[in-house]
Design an enzyme around this catalytic site. Structure first.
Site, PDB file in Angstrom:
ATOM      1  N   VAL A  14      52.284  61.297  -2.681  1.00  0.00           N
ATOM      2  CA  VAL A  14      52.273  61.983  -3.978  1.00  0.00           C
ATOM      3  C   VAL A  14      53.384  63.022  -4.087  1.00  0.00           C
ATOM      4  CG1 VAL A  14      49.792  61.611  -4.273  1.00  0.00           C
ATOM      5  CG2 VAL A  14      50.610  63.748  -3.243  1.00  0.00           C
ATOM      6  N   LYS A  16      54.063  65.579  -1.485  1.00  0.00           N
ATOM      7  CA  LYS A  16      53.705  66.871  -0.885  1.00  0.00           C
ATOM      8  C   LYS A  16      54.914  67.552  -0.249  1.00  0.00           C
ATOM      9  CE  LYS A  16      50.525  65.407   1.916  1.00  0.00           C
ATOM     10  NZ  LYS A  16      50.650  63.978   1.549  1.00  0.00           N
ATOM     11  N   THR A  17      55.744  66.785   0.445  1.00  0.00           N
ATOM     12  CA  THR A  17      56.916  67.381   1.095  1.00  0.00           C
ATOM     13  C   THR A  17      57.892  67.908   0.061  1.00  0.00           C
ATOM     14  OG1 THR A  17      56.680  65.870   2.982  1.00  0.00           O
ATOM     15  CG2 THR A  17      58.804  66.976   2.714  1.00  0.00           C
ATOM     16  N   LYS A  38      54.021  71.657   9.479  1.00  0.00           N
ATOM     17  CA  LYS A  38      53.524  70.302   9.238  1.00  0.00           C
ATOM     18  C   LYS A  38      52.776  69.936  10.520  1.00  0.00           C
ATOM     19  CE  LYS A  38      53.547  65.992   7.377  1.00  0.00           C
ATOM     20  NZ  LYS A  38      53.136  65.585   6.041  1.00  0.00           N
ATOM     21  N   THR A  42      52.948  61.402  10.927  1.00  0.00           N
ATOM     22  CA  THR A  42      52.984  60.045  11.458  1.00  0.00           C
ATOM     23  C   THR A  42      54.188  59.305  10.870  1.00  0.00           C
ATOM     24  OG1 THR A  42      51.578  59.115   9.709  1.00  0.00           O
ATOM     25  CG2 THR A  42      50.460  60.048  11.634  1.00  0.00           C
ATOM     26  N   GLU A 116      51.847  71.925   5.239  1.00  0.00           N
ATOM     27  CA  GLU A 116      51.707  70.626   4.567  1.00  0.00           C
ATOM     28  C   GLU A 116      50.749  69.734   5.336  1.00  0.00           C
ATOM     29  OE1 GLU A 116      54.073  66.550   3.451  1.00  0.00           O
ATOM     30  OE2 GLU A 116      55.276  68.295   3.996  1.00  0.00           O
ATOM     31  N   GLY A 119      48.416  63.058   3.982  1.00  0.00           N
ATOM     32  CA  GLY A 119      47.514  62.359   3.079  1.00  0.00           C
ATOM     33  C   GLY A 119      46.705  63.340   2.263  1.00  0.00           C
TER      34      GLY A 119
END
Length: 206
Positions: A14, A16-17, A38, A42, A116, A119
């Protein structure tokens, strides 16, 4: 007192980063010393013989941080899987106590810390713990990044109500347009409807 926020999403992918980087830059422009974290990433690639967390590296650069990347991102895995599965395939585990310790190290030298997630809030980091448990352990509120597409009203309501039921404070919602040339007609109305459906939650931007 240092303030921290966990940036979570209504789903994976979506932005986030992207949003965390933007918040970091905006806060820096206001003279704030920004720390970033963070905890779990993954889908990391091997670069120069070292597993490298792309998102954590981008956050580090945006914040102009001098903190070691292994503190910013203590848990990284190659498989592009849910954190608990990626950790299991690597014969490892995700330790929330270690995340707490590293968060405090970052917080000591920062005015604000942006953490952050991976998911959404219920992304499992083990068979007993989720990303929400990281926010609870760090005792920080969450900012929800909502991808503007069909279904976002349901996903945003679910995320906010879940957070509240767990005792987390929702500090705000940001609607993110993830497609350069969207064909989804809901995009024009999503932000307005989220504000109407959740008037008690600060709307931080679109």
């Amino acid at each position: 007192m240092t303030k921290g926020y966990l940036i979570t999403g209504t789903d994976t992918g979506v932005g986030k980063t992207f949003i965390t980087r933007a918040l970091s830059c905006a806060l820096k422009d206001k003279g704030q010393k920004v720390g970033v974290m963070k905890p779990v990433e993954t889908g990391c690639k091997m670069v120069g013989g070292r597993l490298t967390p792309a998102d954590a590296t981008l956050l580090n650069e945006a914040a102009s941080s001098r903190i070691d990347i292994d503190v910013i991102n203590p848990f990284r895995f190659a498989p592009p899987l849910s954190p608990h599965l990626a950790a299991r395939e690597a014969f490892s585990w995700i330790d929330i106590e270690k995340i707490e310790k590293y968060y405090q190290m970052i917080a000591e030298g920062s005015d604000v810390v942006l953490v952050e997630g991976a998911g959404g809030l219920m992304a499992p980091i083990s068979y007993k713990e989720t990303i929400a448990d990281i926010a609870l352990a760090l005792n920080i509120p969450v900012i929800v990044v909502a991808a503007s597409r069909l279904g976002v009203l349901n996903h945003t309501l679910l995320t906010v109500r879940l957070a509240e039921s767990l005792g987390l404070t929702v500090a705000g919602i940001i609607v993110n347009h993830t497609e350069a040339e969207p064909t989804d007609v809901s995009r024009a109305k999503n932000a307005e409807e989220i504000r109407k459906l959740l008037p008690e939650i600060p709307f931080l931007g679109e």
